[in-house]
Motif scaffolding. Sequence first.
Motif, PDB file in Angstrom:
ATOM      1  N   LYS A 212       0.833  -1.206   0.000  1.00  0.00           N
ATOM      2  CA  LYS A 212       0.000   0.000   0.000  1.00  0.00           C
ATOM      3  C   LYS A 212       0.868   1.257   0.000  1.00  0.00           C
ATOM      4  O   LYS A 212       0.579   2.229  -0.711  1.00  0.00           O
ATOM      5  CB  LYS A 212      -0.924  -0.010   1.213  1.00  0.00           C
ATOM      6  N   ARG A 216       1.183   4.061  -3.048  1.00  0.00           N
ATOM      7  CA  ARG A 216       0.843   5.467  -2.801  1.00  0.00           C
ATOM      8  C   ARG A 216       2.016   6.391  -3.130  1.00  0.00           C
ATOM      9  O   ARG A 216       1.857   7.392  -3.844  1.00  0.00           O
ATOM     10  CB  ARG A 216       0.418   5.649  -1.343  1.00  0.00           C
ATOM     11  N   GLN A 220       2.657   9.119  -6.253  1.00  0.00           N
ATOM     12  CA  GLN A 220       2.985  10.525  -6.024  1.00  0.00           C
ATOM     13  C   GLN A 220       4.234  10.923  -6.800  1.00  0.00           C
ATOM     14  O   GLN A 220       4.311  12.034  -7.334  1.00  0.00           O
ATOM     15  CB  GLN A 220       3.176  10.778  -4.532  1.00  0.00           C
TER      16      GLN A 220
END
Length: 286
Positions: A212, A216, A220
């Motif tokens: 996870k 993420r 970004q």
Amino acid sequence: MTASKSQPYLPGRWALALLLLWCLQACTPHRNTISNGDARRNNARIQKQNRDAISSYPTYSVQQYIDRFKPIAVQEMNLYGIPASITLAQGLFESGNGNGELARVANNHFGIKCTSDWNGKNYFKDDDAHNECFRVYDHPEDSFRDHSEFLKRKRYAKLFELDKNDYVGWAHGLKDAGYATNPKYPDLLIGIIQRYHLDQYDRSESDIQKIKREDRVLAQINQNIGQATKDSLTRSTPGNNLYTVKTGDTLFNISKRFGLSVDELKALNNMADNNIKIGQQLVVAK
């Protein structure tokens, strides 16, 4: 015009030469060309603006620096996966245990220089070259957040695939990615970490948590390619990692809800006690 046999005429020769000359100028990393006088005036203005903070700035021992900034390093680790030990070791090394000029005057604990996407204040200091431009922050916490944001660039992307307690991999990866030119940089960081047992602040993560976090942060990084990086500590906190305190909430039940210990939750939010209030937003990143 007739070309000689020994010197054949190439119509594109001069155009190519001009193109190469332009590329050498345009493609070379930007060197600061500020005059000594302008650099002195700029630095005097920064010193005047930060006069009160500079006058009250403490002299840190190594342990005092660690105690002061370890909660912030842990917060950045839990948000992005950068080992807290690496952040602290870099801070200690780059800032002279927090006592260097950039840390005292500019709140810059990592020696991060100005780049084309930097729109903040500047401070000029000799480093690899004369009068190099360094970033100025309002608070030390902004420097730690910008350190994380600075690393969210394509050339550092592979580092975020490492375990967030793999400080050895991070130390070598930073050097390989070009963070520092000193060939001994990894050994210096590892030496600081082991000397002061900074790895005690690192935390492992489950496979699911790692996947996870990687997804993420790498998303970004992809979004940041070609865009100016954000420098605000508040704006840079991903919205899905915030929780708004509701009636009946306690630190304990919030921590359990998001798979954290109470101490980790407090560290994420720089909290000195267990007091929370309704409507307060807490960082709850794993």
